[in-house]
Design a protein around this motif. Structure first.
Motif, PDB file in Angstrom:
ATOM      1  N   LEU A 311       0.828  -1.206   0.000  1.00  0.00           N
ATOM      2  CA  LEU A 311       0.000   0.000   0.000  1.00  0.00           C
ATOM      3  C   LEU A 311       0.864   1.259   0.000  1.00  0.00           C
ATOM      4  O   LEU A 311       0.581   2.227  -0.722  1.00  0.00           O
ATOM      5  N   ARG A 312       1.907   1.252   0.824  1.00  0.00           N
ATOM      6  CA  ARG A 312       2.815   2.420   0.869  1.00  0.00           C
ATOM      7  C   ARG A 312       3.478   2.638  -0.496  1.00  0.00           C
ATOM      8  O   ARG A 312       3.657   3.781  -0.943  1.00  0.00           O
ATOM      9  N   ASP A 313       3.867   1.545  -1.135  1.00  0.00           N
ATOM     10  CA  ASP A 313       4.508   1.657  -2.451  1.00  0.00           C
ATOM     11  C   ASP A 313       3.544   2.243  -3.479  1.00  0.00           C
ATOM     12  O   ASP A 313       3.946   3.074  -4.312  1.00  0.00           O
ATOM     13  N   ILE A 314       2.296   1.813  -3.448  1.00  0.00           N
ATOM     14  CA  ILE A 314       1.293   2.367  -4.373  1.00  0.00           C
ATOM     15  C   ILE A 314       1.140   3.864  -4.128  1.00  0.00           C
ATOM     16  O   ILE A 314       1.102   4.670  -5.070  1.00  0.00           O
ATOM     17  N   HIS A 318       2.066   6.883  -6.896  1.00  0.00           N
ATOM     18  CA  HIS A 318       0.963   7.546  -7.592  1.00  0.00           C
ATOM     19  C   HIS A 318       0.492   8.851  -6.942  1.00  0.00           C
ATOM     20  O   HIS A 318      -0.361   9.533  -7.516  1.00  0.00           O
ATOM     21  N   LYS A 319       1.019   9.200  -5.770  1.00  0.00           N
ATOM     22  CA  LYS A 319       0.536  10.411  -5.098  1.00  0.00           C
ATOM     23  C   LYS A 319       0.817  11.667  -5.914  1.00  0.00           C
ATOM     24  O   LYS A 319       0.050  12.637  -5.854  1.00  0.00           O
ATOM     25  N   GLY A 320       1.906  11.680  -6.675  1.00  0.00           N
ATOM     26  CA  GLY A 320       2.249  12.865  -7.456  1.00  0.00           C
ATOM     27  C   GLY A 320       1.297  13.130  -8.608  1.00  0.00           C
ATOM     28  O   GLY A 320       1.263  14.233  -9.146  1.00  0.00           O
ATOM     29  N   VAL A 321       0.503  12.125  -8.963  1.00  0.00           N
ATOM     30  CA  VAL A 321      -0.453  12.272 -10.063  1.00  0.00           C
ATOM     31  C   VAL A 321      -1.876  12.470  -9.544  1.00  0.00           C
ATOM     32  O   VAL A 321      -2.620  13.326 -10.037  1.00  0.00           O
ATOM     33  N   HIS A 322      -2.248  11.700  -8.520  1.00  0.00           N
ATOM     34  CA  HIS A 322      -3.642  11.660  -8.086  1.00  0.00           C
ATOM     35  C   HIS A 322      -3.905  12.347  -6.747  1.00  0.00           C
ATOM     36  O   HIS A 322      -5.057  12.383  -6.309  1.00  0.00           O
TER      37      HIS A 322
END
Length: 333
Positions: A311-314, A318-322
């Motif tokens: 979960l941390r890796d996801i 992807h945090k920089g996009v979504h």
């Protein structure tokens, strides 16, 4: 004594020349989001009249003895593929972001995060074909598991049963996985609903290991699903005293009572409908679990840790996009 209430700002009205597509999306949201309220009101009205009272008594007896919705037997693909759900998903919009293909010969336990106020993303993705789950993951027969009260609500239970929603308990989990189905669980549960604040991701997972035991008992693969935007669909009224009352209610009654603010039908400034905010569910790589009928604490802790790291890796990827407007990093407690 001050309560943090999101400010709606000046009144902002919806334009008159709204395209038909967007009007149909609004209709879909109006039909589904308050469905529990519609179910309760219809039940009360039918109980008030002597001509419909016998029907309701028979219906209540049917609910008491009918176990098919509880275990997910009444899934109806034609219902799940109705245009209504495509309009509903397009309202936000809700989309699936797949990182790997999934083998349809295997069984999966999808862990969905976060709960959000209403688990809109989880229902749309796993309970309908509005977001195209079967197109993204062909051959996977999945059941979304929710609170058992959902399978008891008069009239509403029929709709959710057709969507393939079932009760979340050990027997239902084991039954579906042993019958070559996959299951999806909103792991954080009702507690997370009170932490569903815009631009934040707080997950209740450190002490929630039952889903890992289910996967190990049945040899199912764990698939982490992190949904960006689920918490952005409503604002919430927050205050320490209000939160203590909500926590007490959730502990004793079994579900959370967030005080929400959203938008209206003809204006955007206040109301109870969700905002039009994009919701993107990122499906991570499966974590294959060995079949262990009686999993040890060490096995559970090992695969739980692997799941949390996934979960941390996801989130990091992807945090920089979504999640550009995030107020803090991912919190797992």
């Amino acid at each position: 004594f001050s309560i943090s209430v999101p400010s709606p700002g000046p009144m902002k009205w919806a334009p008159l020349n709204v395209p038909l597509e967007r009007r149909l999306q609004m209709v879909a949201v109006l039909l589904f989001v308050p469905y529990q309220l519609y179910s309760i009101l219809l039940t009360i009205v039918l109980l008030m009249y002597r001509y419909t009272l016998p029907f309701m008594l028979v219906y209540f007896a049917y609910i008491a003895f009918d176990t098919s919705p509880r275990i997910g037997h009444r899934k109806w693909d034609a219902w799940r593929r109705m245009a209504l759900w495509r309009y509903f998903a397009a309202y936000f919009p809700i989309t699936i972001k797949k990182t790997v293909d999934l083998d349809p010969k295997k069984q999966y336990l999808f862990g969905y995060h976060p709960h959000g106020v209403y688990s809109i993303g989880a229902f749309t993705i796993f309970g309908t074909e509005g977001a195209g789950f079967s197109e993204q993951f062909p051959g996977i027969d999945c059941r979304l598991l929710a609170l058992n009260i959902v399978t008891k609500l008069p009239f509403g239970r029929e709709m959710t049963a057709w969507c393939g929603v079932a009760g979340v308990d050990r027997a239902t989990c084991d039954y579906n996985l042993r019958h070559k189905r996959s299951i999806a669980i909103v792991v954080g549960g009702a507690t997370e609903a009170l932490d569903a604040l815009p631009d934040q991701l707080t997950l209740c997972l450190n002490n929630r290991k039952g889903f890992v035991k289910v996967a190990l008992r049945n040899g199912a693969s764990l698939v982490p699903v992190l949904c960006f935007g689920e918490n952005d669909l409503w604002d919430q009224v927050t205050h320490p005293f209000v939160r203590r009352c909500q926590d007490w209610f959730q502990k004793h009654v079994g579900f959370a009572t967030p005080i929400i603010m959203g938008r209206g039908v003809f204006q955007y400034s206040f109301g109870l409908l969700p905002y039009r905010k994009p919701v993107t569910a990122v499906f991570g790589a499966p974590i294959d679990c060995p079949k262990s009928p009686e999993p040890t604490a060490e096995e559970v802790d090992r695969y739980h840790a692997l799941y949390l790291q996934a979960l941390r890796d996801i989130y990091d990827e992807h945090k920089g996009v979504h999640m550009l407007q995030r107020k803090h990093t991912l919190v797992i407690r």
